[in-house]
Motif scaffolding. Structure first.
Motif, PDB file in Angstrom:
ATOM      1  N   PHE A   1      45.974  47.829  39.628  1.00 44.92           N
ATOM      2  CA  PHE A   1      46.117  49.105  38.927  1.00 44.92           C
ATOM      3  C   PHE A   1      45.382  50.223  39.651  1.00 44.92           C
ATOM      4  O   PHE A   1      45.661  51.406  39.441  1.00 44.92           O
ATOM      5  N   ARG A   2      44.430  49.854  40.523  1.00 45.00           N
ATOM      6  CA  ARG A   2      43.684  50.873  41.259  1.00 45.00           C
ATOM      7  C   ARG A   2      43.755  50.690  42.774  1.00 45.00           C
ATOM      8  O   ARG A   2      43.487  51.620  43.530  1.00 45.00           O
ATOM      9  N   ILE A   3      44.131  49.491  43.212  1.00 47.46           N
ATOM     10  CA  ILE A   3      44.242  49.231  44.658  1.00 47.46           C
ATOM     11  C   ILE A   3      45.703  49.401  45.055  1.00 47.46           C
ATOM     12  O   ILE A   3      46.571  48.653  44.605  1.00 47.46           O
ATOM     13  N   HIS A   4      45.981  50.368  45.883  1.00 47.00           N
ATOM     14  CA  HIS A   4      47.363  50.693  46.222  1.00 47.00           C
ATOM     15  C   HIS A   4      47.726  50.390  47.672  1.00 47.00           C
ATOM     16  O   HIS A   4      48.845  50.673  48.095  1.00 47.00           O
ATOM     17  N   LYS A   5      46.803  49.786  48.414  1.00 47.55           N
ATOM     18  CA  LYS A   5      47.104  49.332  49.758  1.00 47.55           C
ATOM     19  C   LYS A   5      47.327  47.821  49.709  1.00 47.55           C
ATOM     20  O   LYS A   5      46.402  47.068  49.358  1.00 47.55           O
ATOM     21  N   PRO A   6      48.547  47.358  50.029  1.00 44.25           N
ATOM     22  CA  PRO A   6      48.847  45.934  49.916  1.00 44.25           C
ATOM     23  C   PRO A   6      47.855  45.030  50.636  1.00 44.25           C
ATOM     24  O   PRO A   6      47.458  43.989  50.110  1.00 44.25           O
ATOM     25  N   GLU A   7      47.428  45.413  51.831  1.00 50.98           N
ATOM     26  CA  GLU A   7      46.527  44.554  52.591  1.00 50.98           C
ATOM     27  C   GLU A   7      45.164  44.432  51.913  1.00 50.98           C
ATOM     28  O   GLU A   7      44.510  43.377  51.962  1.00 50.98           O
ATOM     29  N   VAL A   8      44.719  45.503  51.259  1.00 47.08           N
ATOM     30  CA  VAL A   8      43.439  45.458  50.542  1.00 47.08           C
ATOM     31  C   VAL A   8      43.571  44.608  49.288  1.00 47.08           C
ATOM     32  O   VAL A   8      42.676  43.827  48.940  1.00 47.08           O
ATOM     33  N   LEU A   9      44.700  44.736  48.616  1.00 48.52           N
ATOM     34  CA  LEU A   9      44.952  43.931  47.431  1.00 48.52           C
ATOM     35  C   LEU A   9      44.929  42.444  47.788  1.00 48.52           C
ATOM     36  O   LEU A   9      44.306  41.627  47.101  1.00 48.52           O
ATOM     37  N   ILE A  10      45.612  42.081  48.860  1.00 46.41           N
ATOM     38  CA  ILE A  10      45.698  40.678  49.281  1.00 46.41           C
ATOM     39  C   ILE A  10      44.325  40.131  49.632  1.00 46.41           C
ATOM     40  O   ILE A  10      43.932  39.051  49.168  1.00 46.41           O
ATOM     41  N   SER A  11      43.575  40.860  50.431  1.00 41.21           N
ATOM     42  CA  SER A  11      42.245  40.381  50.837  1.00 41.21           C
ATOM     43  C   SER A  11      41.318  40.253  49.640  1.00 41.21           C
ATOM     44  O   SER A  11      40.497  39.323  49.576  1.00 41.21           O
ATOM     45  N   GLY A  12      41.460  41.153  48.653  1.00 38.52           N
ATOM     46  CA  GLY A  12      40.631  41.076  47.455  1.00 38.52           C
ATOM     47  C   GLY A  12      40.923  39.836  46.635  1.00 38.52           C
ATOM     48  O   GLY A  12      39.998  39.145  46.167  1.00 38.52           O
ATOM     49  N   VAL A  13      42.209  39.538  46.435  1.00 35.57           N
ATOM     50  CA  VAL A  13      42.581  38.345  45.666  1.00 35.57           C
ATOM     51  C   VAL A  13      42.103  37.085  46.372  1.00 35.57           C
ATOM     52  O   VAL A  13      41.536  36.179  45.747  1.00 35.57           O
ATOM     53  N   MET A  14      42.321  37.003  47.675  1.00 35.53           N
ATOM     54  CA  MET A  14      41.930  35.797  48.407  1.00 35.53           C
ATOM     55  C   MET A  14      40.415  35.612  48.401  1.00 35.53           C
ATOM     56  O   MET A  14      39.920  34.479  48.298  1.00 35.53           O
ATOM     57  N   ALA A  15      39.670  36.707  48.480  1.00 35.46           N
ATOM     58  CA  ALA A  15      38.209  36.606  48.448  1.00 35.46           C
ATOM     59  C   ALA A  15      37.716  36.115  47.093  1.00 35.46           C
ATOM     60  O   ALA A  15      36.797  35.284  47.009  1.00 35.46           O
ATOM     61  N   LYS A  16      38.331  36.611  46.030  1.00 37.88           N
ATOM     62  CA  LYS A  16      37.926  36.166  44.693  1.00 37.88           C
ATOM     63  C   LYS A  16      38.284  34.705  44.463  1.00 37.88           C
ATOM     64  O   LYS A  16      37.528  33.951  43.842  1.00 37.88           O
ATOM     65  N   LEU A  17      39.470  34.295  44.963  1.00 41.32           N
ATOM     66  CA  LEU A  17      39.860  32.895  44.821  1.00 41.32           C
ATOM     67  C   LEU A  17      38.923  31.971  45.590  1.00 41.32           C
ATOM     68  O   LEU A  17      38.677  30.835  45.168  1.00 41.32           O
ATOM     69  N   LYS A  18      38.410  32.439  46.708  1.00 37.18           N
ATOM     70  CA  LYS A  18      37.475  31.630  47.481  1.00 37.18           C
ATOM     71  C   LYS A  18      36.225  31.334  46.655  1.00 37.18           C
ATOM     72  O   LYS A  18      35.632  30.249  46.760  1.00 37.18           O
ATOM     73  N   LYS A  19      35.846  32.284  45.801  1.00 40.84           N
ATOM     74  CA  LYS A  19      34.665  32.088  44.951  1.00 40.84           C
ATOM     75  C   LYS A  19      34.971  31.202  43.754  1.00 40.84           C
ATOM     76  O   LYS A  19      34.194  30.322  43.403  1.00 40.84           O
ATOM     77  N   THR A  20      36.119  31.450  43.079  1.00 41.17           N
ATOM     78  CA  THR A  20      36.434  30.695  41.866  1.00 41.17           C
ATOM     79  C   THR A  20      37.056  29.331  42.175  1.00 41.17           C
ATOM     80  O   THR A  20      36.913  28.392  41.400  1.00 41.17           O
ATOM     81  N   GLY A  21      37.774  29.235  43.281  1.00 48.93           N
ATOM     82  CA  GLY A  21      38.398  27.975  43.666  1.00 48.93           C
ATOM     83  C   GLY A  21      39.717  27.680  42.983  1.00 48.93           C
ATOM     84  O   GLY A  21      40.442  26.774  43.382  1.00 48.93           O
ATOM     85  N   LYS A  22      40.042  28.466  41.950  1.00 49.60           N
ATOM     86  CA  LYS A  22      41.268  28.242  41.173  1.00 49.60           C
ATOM     87  C   LYS A  22      41.372  29.380  40.165  1.00 49.60           C
ATOM     88  O   LYS A  22      40.480  30.218  40.065  1.00 49.60           O
ATOM     89  N   GLY A  23      42.464  29.416  39.390  1.00 49.69           N
ATOM     90  CA  GLY A  23      42.470  30.352  38.276  1.00 49.69           C
ATOM     91  C   GLY A  23      43.787  31.018  37.976  1.00 49.69           C
ATOM     92  O   GLY A  23      44.744  30.965  38.745  1.00 49.69           O
ATOM     93  N   ILE A  24      43.814  31.671  36.823  1.00 49.89           N
ATOM     94  CA  ILE A  24      44.930  32.504  36.389  1.00 49.89           C
ATOM     95  C   ILE A  24      44.764  33.866  37.041  1.00 49.89           C
ATOM     96  O   ILE A  24      43.753  34.538  36.844  1.00 49.89           O
TER      97      ILE A  24
END
Length: 350
Positions: free
Chosen positions: A251-274
């Motif tokens: 809703f606030r990140i409008h650059k696809p590459e930044v969005l992708i890197s953000g999701v992957m970084a968060k998943l690296k911390k949680t290991g899984k998730g919705i």
């Protein structure tokens, strides 16, 4: 052998969540039955799922692929059984497993707010999309999911469903799960209780009327903002409340590459998730193909969530929303128009 897991509420689960910004959520301790039975699709299994005290609520704003049997045009209590279908896309990610949710009593799902059901295994993710349907963006999201033989859970806004029913019907036609996300995407936590309930019910009725098919009793609060009274109400209506584990912040990140890197970084911390995304957002539509490729490369597996039973809408809300939808569209008239080709013809091209 593929596994289909069943998340069953052992008795009525009363989710008594406190309002947004409070420190804790309280829930009853309900046993979860172990199921082990042979079915036509392979092993039907689940293990005991541990119940834990919820943590403090986070302040957040924003192989074969399974399909389902053709849905009846009349919503019923029993949902059609899932049917396994082949994925014919070479190298596609595909669905790892399908979980069926018993929504009796309104269980809460998503560890950022609800801690009773930690059902995902390491490296498993659930793809969810809010705020659609929307022209261009939702079809692009559907195309990206098709290319990887994946299924997701969609939470449409009622008004958007009434504006673009043909797009929402495509979501169901592709075998995705569809719930609801209120009528107009308002913050329910600051509304009078009855007004908030009306928003919930109108949202569901709009999706039911737009699709003409059964939908799932799955609901997500706008901005994840809820109250104890409203989570109790969802329990009375046997509707599962969905939270999240990973916020794409699209809703606030409008650059696809930044969005992708953000999701992957968060998943690296949680290991899984919705994972929370929005098919309303152009950035999500643009980022999704590459995000799915990176999920696959990272060894993540996509889980598809389905409901055991269909949502049953209330007649008074169906009637009210039908009136709203008709007034927006204008009176329905029979047409005596000639075929388009006899009226409009291309005479020059560049």
């Amino acid at each position: 052998m593929r596994r289909v897991a069943v998340l069953a509420a052992g008795g009525v689960l009363a989710v008594a969540a406190v309002g947004f910004g409070a420190s804790k959520f309280m829930s009853s301790s309900a046993p979860v039955a172990n199921v082990a039975a042979k079915g036509d699709q392979g092993e039907l299994t689940t293990g005991a799922i541990s119940a834990r005290w919820p943590k403090a609520e986070a302040d957040k704003t924003s192989a074969p692929a399974p399909t389902v049997q053709p849905a009846s045009t009349t919503p019923s209590r029993e949902a059609p059984a899932p049917v396994q279908a082949s994925c014919n896309v070479p190298g596609a990610m595909g669905i790892s497993r399908t979980v069926q949710i018993d929504t009796t009593g309104g269980p809460g799902l998503g560890l950022s707010q609800y801690r009773d059901y930690d059902f995902l295994q390491p490296s498993e993710v659930v793809l969810t999309f809010d705020d659609g349907p929307w022209p261009v963006n939702t079809p692009a999201v559907l195309a990206a999911l098709d290319a990887q033989c994946l299924k997701a859970v969609f939470f449409p806004v009622g008004k958007h469903a009434s504006w673009h029913p043909e797009i929402l019907r495509q979501v169901l036609a592709r075998g995705h799960t569809v719930g609801a996300h209120t009528w107009s995407h308002v913050n329910l936590a600051i509304k009078p209780v009855q007004e908030a309930k009306d928003e919930i019910e109108k949202g569901f009725s709009a999706v039911v009327l737009a699709t003409g098919q059964p939908i799932s009793p799955f609901f997500r609060f706008p901005q994840l903002r809820q109250t104890k009274e409203l989570t109790t109400y969802l329990g009375e209506r046997n509707v599962a409340a969905f939270s999240i584990d990973v916020d794409s912040e699209d809703f606030r990140i409008h650059k696809p590459e930044v969005l992708i890197s953000g999701v992957m970084a968060k998943l690296k911390k949680t290991g899984k998730g919705i994972i929370l995304m929005h098919d309303f957002q152009k950035s999500t539509a643009q980022a999704l193909p590459e995000l799915l490729r990176q999920l696959q490369a990272g060894g993540y597996k996509v889980v598809h969530m389905k409901a055991k039973d269909n949502f049953v809408s209330l007649p008074q809300y169906d009637a009210a929303v039908a009136t709203l939808m008709q007034s927006k569209a204008g009176p329905v008239r029979s047409s005596n128009a000639r075929p388009t080709a006899s009226v409009i013809q291309t005479v020059t091209t560049n």
